[in-house]
Design a protein around this motif. Structure first.
Motif, PDB file in Angstrom:
ATOM      1  N   UNK A 162     -16.398  -2.180  -7.338  1.00 55.93           N
ATOM      2  CA  UNK A 162     -16.621  -3.591  -7.618  1.00 55.93           C
ATOM      3  C   UNK A 162     -16.647  -4.414  -6.324  1.00 55.93           C
ATOM      4  N   UNK A 163     -17.452  -5.452  -6.320  1.00 55.68           N
ATOM      5  CA  UNK A 163     -17.487  -6.371  -5.179  1.00 55.68           C
ATOM      6  C   UNK A 163     -16.167  -7.122  -5.033  1.00 55.68           C
ATOM      7  N   UNK A 164     -15.432  -7.265  -6.132  1.00 54.31           N
ATOM      8  CA  UNK A 164     -14.161  -7.986  -6.118  1.00 54.31           C
ATOM      9  C   UNK A 164     -12.962  -7.077  -5.850  1.00 54.31           C
ATOM     10  N   UNK A 165     -13.197  -5.796  -5.611  1.00 52.77           N
ATOM     11  CA  UNK A 165     -12.100  -4.855  -5.393  1.00 52.77           C
ATOM     12  C   UNK A 165     -11.333  -5.230  -4.137  1.00 52.77           C
ATOM     13  N   UNK A 166     -10.019  -5.304  -4.289  1.00 53.87           N
ATOM     14  CA  UNK A 166      -9.119  -5.615  -3.181  1.00 53.87           C
ATOM     15  C   UNK A 166      -8.252  -4.390  -2.931  1.00 53.87           C
ATOM     16  N   UNK A 167      -8.523  -3.679  -1.861  1.00 54.96           N
ATOM     17  CA  UNK A 167      -7.816  -2.439  -1.560  1.00 54.96           C
ATOM     18  C   UNK A 167      -6.311  -2.654  -1.418  1.00 54.96           C
ATOM     19  N   UNK A 168      -5.902  -3.845  -0.991  1.00 57.61           N
ATOM     20  CA  UNK A 168      -4.467  -4.098  -0.823  1.00 57.61           C
ATOM     21  C   UNK A 168      -3.750  -4.044  -2.184  1.00 57.61           C
ATOM     22  N   UNK A 169      -4.412  -4.454  -3.249  1.00 54.40           N
ATOM     23  CA  UNK A 169      -3.798  -4.383  -4.575  1.00 54.40           C
ATOM     24  C   UNK A 169      -3.560  -2.934  -4.983  1.00 54.40           C
ATOM     25  N   UNK A 228      -3.143  -0.374  -2.883  1.00 58.16           N
ATOM     26  CA  UNK A 228      -2.067   0.156  -2.033  1.00 58.16           C
ATOM     27  C   UNK A 228      -0.696  -0.328  -2.509  1.00 58.16           C
ATOM     28  N   UNK A 229      -0.614  -1.587  -2.911  1.00 61.40           N
ATOM     29  CA  UNK A 229       0.651  -2.105  -3.443  1.00 61.40           C
ATOM     30  C   UNK A 229       1.034  -1.328  -4.693  1.00 61.40           C
ATOM     31  N   UNK A 230       0.094  -1.101  -5.586  1.00 64.86           N
ATOM     32  CA  UNK A 230       0.369  -0.337  -6.792  1.00 64.86           C
ATOM     33  C   UNK A 230       0.833   1.076  -6.446  1.00 64.86           C
ATOM     34  N   UNK A 231       0.160   1.705  -5.497  1.00 65.04           N
ATOM     35  CA  UNK A 231       0.513   3.071  -5.114  1.00 65.04           C
ATOM     36  C   UNK A 231       1.907   3.151  -4.499  1.00 65.04           C
ATOM     37  N   UNK A 232       2.354   2.075  -3.882  1.00 63.56           N
ATOM     38  CA  UNK A 232       3.655   2.072  -3.218  1.00 63.56           C
ATOM     39  C   UNK A 232       4.755   1.404  -4.036  1.00 63.56           C
ATOM     40  N   UNK A 233       4.503   1.085  -5.269  1.00 68.87           N
ATOM     41  CA  UNK A 233       5.496   0.348  -6.052  1.00 68.87           C
ATOM     42  C   UNK A 233       6.821   1.100  -6.162  1.00 68.87           C
ATOM     43  N   UNK A 234       6.767   2.389  -6.284  1.00 72.10           N
ATOM     44  CA  UNK A 234       7.995   3.185  -6.373  1.00 72.10           C
ATOM     45  C   UNK A 234       8.792   3.092  -5.063  1.00 72.10           C
ATOM     46  N   UNK A 235       8.091   3.216  -3.936  1.00 70.58           N
ATOM     47  CA  UNK A 235       8.743   3.109  -2.631  1.00 70.58           C
ATOM     48  C   UNK A 235       9.310   1.711  -2.406  1.00 70.58           C
ATOM     49  N   UNK A 290       4.954   1.799   3.677  1.00 71.34           N
ATOM     50  CA  UNK A 290       3.835   1.703   4.604  1.00 71.34           C
ATOM     51  C   UNK A 290       3.115   0.409   4.254  1.00 71.34           C
ATOM     52  N   UNK A 291       3.525  -0.678   4.895  1.00 73.36           N
ATOM     53  CA  UNK A 291       2.986  -1.982   4.512  1.00 73.36           C
ATOM     54  C   UNK A 291       1.835  -2.437   5.401  1.00 73.36           C
ATOM     55  N   UNK A 292       1.322  -1.544   6.237  1.00 71.39           N
ATOM     56  CA  UNK A 292       0.190  -1.892   7.090  1.00 71.39           C
ATOM     57  C   UNK A 292      -1.111  -1.618   6.355  1.00 71.39           C
ATOM     58  N   UNK A 293      -1.543  -2.599   5.574  1.00 66.30           N
ATOM     59  CA  UNK A 293      -2.801  -2.416   4.848  1.00 66.30           C
ATOM     60  C   UNK A 293      -3.709  -3.540   5.096  1.00 66.30           C
TER      61      UNK A 293
END
Length: 72
Positions: free
Chosen positions: A11-18, A20-27, A69-72
């Motif tokens: 999607x043109x509206x895709x935000x990769x940071x969202x 990455x945040x989801x992937x790191x929610x457990x951490x 890993x918050x460098x996104x």
């Protein structure tokens, strides 16, 4: 029950940071727990009248850097 999270990476509206945040929610949850434990330790066992701000900052940043890993 089944829960599915879907990210439309095309999607043109895709935000990769969202994603990455989801992937790191457990951490991130673990990191919050570790910060809580550090603050609890200071409150319960540290007998100083005050804890230097630099020490607090360094401890919290150290916990964050160790667990996320918050460098996104």
């Amino acid at each position: 029950m089944k829960v599915i999270y879907e990210f439309d990476t095309d999607s043109d509206n895709f935000d990769n940071s969202q994603l990455k945040i989801f992937q790191q929610s457990r951490e991130m949850a673990y990191t919050i727990k570790e910060i809580y434990n550090q603050v609890r330790q200071w409150k319960k066992y540290d007998e100083r009248d005050a804890i230097p701000a630099d020490e607090i900052f360094d401890a919290i940043v150290g916990i964050i850097n160790e667990n996320t890993d918050i460098d996104y």
